[in-house]
Write an enzyme that holds these catalytic residues in place. Structure first.
Site, PDB file in Angstrom:
ATOM      1  N   CYS A  51       1.842  25.864 -25.634  1.00  0.00           N
ATOM      2  CA  CYS A  51       2.761  25.086 -24.718  1.00  0.00           C
ATOM      3  C   CYS A  51       4.126  24.804 -25.237  1.00  0.00           C
ATOM      4  O   CYS A  51       4.604  25.362 -26.316  1.00  0.00           O
ATOM      5  CB  CYS A  51       2.085  23.862 -24.203  1.00  0.00           C
ATOM      6  SG  CYS A  51       1.872  22.659 -25.705  1.00  0.00           S
ATOM      7  N   ALA A  54       4.194  22.681 -28.317  1.00  0.00           N
ATOM      8  CA  ALA A  54       3.775  23.357 -29.466  1.00  0.00           C
ATOM      9  C   ALA A  54       4.946  24.151 -30.148  1.00  0.00           C
ATOM     10  O   ALA A  54       5.188  24.135 -31.237  1.00  0.00           O
ATOM     11  CB  ALA A  54       2.678  24.267 -29.153  1.00  0.00           C
ATOM     12  N   ARG A  85      -0.746  25.530 -38.470  1.00  0.00           N
ATOM     13  CA  ARG A  85       0.158  26.721 -38.525  1.00  0.00           C
ATOM     14  C   ARG A  85       0.394  27.541 -39.763  1.00  0.00           C
ATOM     15  O   ARG A  85       1.045  28.473 -39.896  1.00  0.00           O
ATOM     16  CB  ARG A  85       1.604  26.638 -37.908  1.00  0.00           C
ATOM     17  CG  ARG A  85       2.382  27.675 -37.465  1.00  0.00           C
ATOM     18  CD  ARG A  85       3.362  27.423 -36.415  1.00  0.00           C
ATOM     19  NE  ARG A  85       4.377  28.217 -36.139  1.00  0.00           N
ATOM     20  CZ  ARG A  85       5.590  27.938 -36.840  1.00  0.00           C
ATOM     21  NH1 ARG A  85       5.806  26.846 -37.385  1.00  0.00           N
ATOM     22  NH2 ARG A  85       6.727  28.635 -36.921  1.00  0.00           N
ATOM     23  N   HIS A 186      11.010  26.208 -28.150  1.00  0.00           N
ATOM     24  CA  HIS A 186      12.013  26.558 -29.314  1.00  0.00           C
ATOM     25  C   HIS A 186      13.405  26.086 -28.801  1.00  0.00           C
ATOM     26  O   HIS A 186      14.215  25.543 -29.714  1.00  0.00           O
ATOM     27  CB  HIS A 186      12.076  28.027 -29.448  1.00  0.00           C
ATOM     28  CG  HIS A 186      10.723  28.709 -29.634  1.00  0.00           C
ATOM     29  ND1 HIS A 186      10.267  29.969 -29.473  1.00  0.00           N
ATOM     30  CD2 HIS A 186       9.703  28.195 -30.540  1.00  0.00           C
ATOM     31  CE1 HIS A 186       9.200  30.290 -29.678  1.00  0.00           C
ATOM     32  NE2 HIS A 186       8.796  29.073 -30.288  1.00  0.00           N
TER      33      HIS A 186
HETATM   34 FE1  CFM Z   1       8.975  33.478 -33.874  1.00  0.00          FE
HETATM   35 FE2  CFM Z   1       6.717  34.672 -33.652  1.00  0.00          FE
HETATM   36 FE3  CFM Z   1       7.412  32.206 -32.590  1.00  0.00          FE
HETATM   37 FE4  CFM Z   1       7.328  32.543 -35.321  1.00  0.00          FE
HETATM   38 FE5  CFM Z   1       4.475  31.980 -35.428  1.00  0.00          FE
HETATM   39 FE6  CFM Z   1       4.363  33.773 -33.761  1.00  0.00          FE
HETATM   40 FE7  CFM Z   1       4.652  31.368 -32.811  1.00  0.00          FE
HETATM   41 MO1  CFM Z   1       2.269  31.780 -33.797  1.00  0.00          MO
HETATM   42  S1  CFM Z   1       7.623  34.571 -35.319  1.00  0.00           S
HETATM   43  S2  CFM Z   1       8.600  31.588 -34.154  1.00  0.00           S
HETATM   44  S3  CFM Z   1       6.109  31.893 -36.928  1.00  0.00           S
HETATM   45  S4  CFM Z   1       7.732  33.865 -32.043  1.00  0.00           S
HETATM   46  S5  CFM Z   1       3.068  33.176 -35.326  1.00  0.00           S
HETATM   47  S6  CFM Z   1       5.079  35.987 -33.398  1.00  0.00           S
HETATM   48  S7  CFM Z   1       3.371  32.881 -31.885  1.00  0.00           S
HETATM   49  S8  CFM Z   1       3.886  30.290 -34.272  1.00  0.00           S
HETATM   50  S9  CFM Z   1       6.287  30.469 -31.529  1.00  0.00           S
HETATM   51  C1  HCA Z   2       1.221  27.904 -31.488  1.00  0.00           C
HETATM   52  C2  HCA Z   2       1.075  28.242 -32.819  1.00  0.00           C
HETATM   53  C3  HCA Z   2       0.477  29.546 -33.248  1.00  0.00           C
HETATM   54  C4  HCA Z   2      -0.997  29.627 -32.844  1.00  0.00           C
HETATM   55  C5  HCA Z   2      -1.756  30.889 -33.364  1.00  0.00           C
HETATM   56  C6  HCA Z   2      -3.070  31.295 -32.561  1.00  0.00           C
HETATM   57  C7  HCA Z   2       0.527  29.635 -34.733  1.00  0.00           C
HETATM   58  O1  HCA Z   2       1.725  28.628 -30.558  1.00  0.00           O
HETATM   59  O2  HCA Z   2       0.963  26.583 -31.002  1.00  0.00           O
HETATM   60  O3  HCA Z   2      -3.184  31.288 -31.521  1.00  0.00           O
HETATM   61  O4  HCA Z   2      -3.855  31.671 -33.557  1.00  0.00           O
HETATM   62  O5  HCA Z   2       1.124  30.772 -35.096  1.00  0.00           O
HETATM   63  O6  HCA Z   2      -0.095  28.801 -35.499  1.00  0.00           O
HETATM   64  O7  HCA Z   2       1.102  30.633 -32.557  1.00  0.00           O
END
Ligand code: CFM
Ligand code: HCA
Length: 534
Positions: A51, A54, A85, A186
């Site tokens: 979401c 998150a 995370r 973000h």
């Molecule tokens: Fe960029 Fe990502 Fe993300 Fe990320 Fe992550 Fe991710 Fe995420 Mo999980 S590099 S910031 S550190 S888009 S692993 S592939 S999904 S938390 S929002």
């Molecule tokens: C998030 C965090 C997450 C979840 C990872 C997963 C992460 O999207 O809220 O589904 O295993 O990197 O911790 O992307």
């Protein structure tokens, strides 16, 4: 591979099939196809997305250690985003604060939903100040906050006044439902960092040479520690990382850097643009995942600064680090060459990790993002043609102006283009995931559970990379799964030492046949017998 699309959509009702078909494409790097992305998930289809809250609280602000992040909402939201995370941090002295190990929440109850939660939020801020006296406090809205209309921004202002503006307190309208995915979160987070922190402090700390910002690196599994080690060894001054292993004051001084590196394009590209508009800091795209990619990034930085001393130092560091990297790679190549992988991660990682797999001789035959936008797939050249829909319009866009006092042209456009001709800096550019993937590979946006099952059934990859929601299902289908969100318990995987870790972990995973041996009890014998009783 178009057989795949027909096979999966066959099961869907007509309307759903029509929609999903646009998110499943056969790649052609010469003639990039259009893919549907960043739209609402079809209810009930079982997405892997998270979401907006998150994306805002967990992803962007989560890794900053000296801000108290209060989740205004029911306890589950705060609890779920509490260190899950694997974003790590380390203080530089005992005097420094680290609040990352705490989980702060207003723990909203039914009565707050009915009568409002603003008083409880104020009380939480007072408690945080009394116990921790932090420099900054962030307040994060969860779904019910938007539904009942609590005004977190007004509360933040009132509380700042109560403490004579000595503590920087600001709120985020990042209710979980606000956007179609984490990506909206973000954007909301970064806008507030821009408004409330960036540019607050003109102090120039550290070396005045080779000053850079690292945008879109979040220190998962210690990646930032390895990246910091490499920059330090090269004599490159890292002013601010957004936001792995970061502090509030590093954000406040980010405008004193001379170059921004964009790693995760999805989560932060607009901040790079804002830093360029306001302060004149150019940005280039890099990838510090993969040893060759890390070397390439270092060469880009050295080329940008046009300094013989730095160019020589960078080459020396690369040569030294590559000795161990090459030895580790040679040792595993016989086991990894010719294998296949599939990568389905949130944003950038489904692209960035293809470099590491390439280094191992492993082909990526299918990949996609949970919430990437079309530019993350097809490249920034498609930006002007992306239609803005109502869901995107719901997210605040801030426009920044040149800061007349502090804007400084680091390098003319002509000069940048001249360097670009010699070294592909990817200045102001990101070419996306599709140009790198092979012809005929499958690119799938917001993969559904049914589609994942079919991918595995039809193509039996040697390794599947995704997250915790997919992990055990995939393993039960006989295929090893590497989590590319939290790295399971592994990492770091960035930089040179990270590449070595990855080579070793992946070679072990693709060499074992243990998952193929696994049989669920009901696959061995019939477990339940049903008899009709009249
Ligand atoms: Fe960029 Fe990502 Fe993300 Fe990320 Fe992550 Fe991710 Fe995420 Mo999980 S590099 S910031 S550190 S888009 S692993 S592939 S999904 S938390 S929002
Ligand atoms: C998030 C965090 C997450 C979840 C990872 C997963 C992460 O999207 O809220 O589904 O295993 O990197 O911790 O992307």
């Amino acid at each position: 591979l178009s057989k795949f699309r027909e096979t999966v959509i066959e099961k869907y009702p007509n309307k759903v099939a029509k929609k999903r078909a646009k998110g499943i494409v056969n790649n052609d790097p010469e003639n990039i196809p259009e893919i549907q992305a960043n739209i609402r998930t079809i209810p009930g289809i079982i997405t892997q997305r998270g979401c907006t809250y998150a994306g805002c609280k967990g992803v962007v602000l989560g890794p900053t250690r000296d801000i108290v992040n209060i989740t205004h909402g029911p306890i589950g939201c705060g609890f779920y985003s509490w260190l899950t995370r694997r974003n790590q941090t380390t203080t530089t002295s005992d005097a420094e604060e680290n609040f990352i190990t705490y989980c702060f929440s207003t723990d909203m109850q039914d009565s707050n939903i009915v009568f409002g939660g603003e008083e409880k939020l104020k009380q939480a801020v007072r408690e945080a100040v009394e116990l921790f006296n932090p420099k900054a406090i962030g307040i994060f809205s969860t779904c019910p906050v938007g539904l009942i209309g609590d005004d977190v921004h007004k509360v933040a202002e009132q509380m700042m006044e109560e403490y004579d503006n000595k503590i920087n307190i600001f709120g985020f309208s990042c209710e979980g439902y606000k956007g179609v995915s984490q990506s909206a979160g973000h954007h909301i987070a970064n806008n507030q960092l821009y408004k409330h922190l960036i540019g607050n402090d003109d102090t120039v700390k550290g070396s005045t040479k080779y000053r850079i910002n690292m945008l879109g690196e979040y220190n998962i599994g210690g990646d930032a520690f390895e990246i910091e080690r490499i920059f330090e060894k090269c004599g490159i001054e890292l002013v601010a990382t957004f936001s792995g292993n970061s502090t509030i004051s590093s954000f406040e001084q980010a405008h004193t850097a001379d170059l921004s590196l964009v790693m995760c394009h999805r989560s932060i590209n607009y901040v790079a643009e804002m830093l360029e508009t306001s302060f004149g800091i150019p940005w280039i795209k890099v990838n510090l995942i993969g040893a060759d990619s890390t070397a390439k990034a270092l060469r880009k930085i050295a080329a940008y600064f046009e300094d013989e001393e730095l160019i020589a130092k960078v080459e020396e560091v690369i040569a030294e680090e590559m000795k161990d990297v090459e030895a580790a790679r040679e040792a595993v190549l016989p086991k990894t060459t010719g294998k296949t992988s599939m990568l389905f991660v949130g944003g950038s990682r489904a692209h960035h990790y293809q470099d590491l797999f390439e280094e191992l001789g492993i082909r990526t035959v299918a990949a996609g993002y949970e919430f990437g936008h079309r530019d993350d797939y097809e490249g920034r050249r498609v930006l002007p043609s992306i239609k803005i829909d109502a869901d995107s319009r719901n997210i605040e866009e801030i426009t920044v102006k040149r800061d007349e006092k502090r804007y400084k042209e680091r390098m003319t456009k002509e000069k940048l283009e001249e360097i670009q001709k010699q070294v592909d800096l990817e200045y102001n550019d990101y070419k996306g995931l599709m140009p790198q993937m092979e012809k005929g590979a499958l690119v799938i946006d917001d993969l559904s559970h049914h589609e994942m099952d079919k991918l595995i059934e039809m193509y039996k990859p040697d390794i599947f990379c995704a997250g915790i929601k997919e992990k055990y299902v995939v393993q039960k289908m006989g295929v090893p799964l590497k989590q590319l969100h939290n790295y399971d318990s592994g990492g770091p995987y960035a930089g040179f030492k990270g590449a070595i870790n990855f080579y070793n972990d992946i070679s072990m995973m693709v060499s074992t046949s243990i998952w193929k041996e696994v049989k669920a009890p009901w696959e061995k014998e019939e477990m339940v017998q049903a008899v009709y009783a009249y």
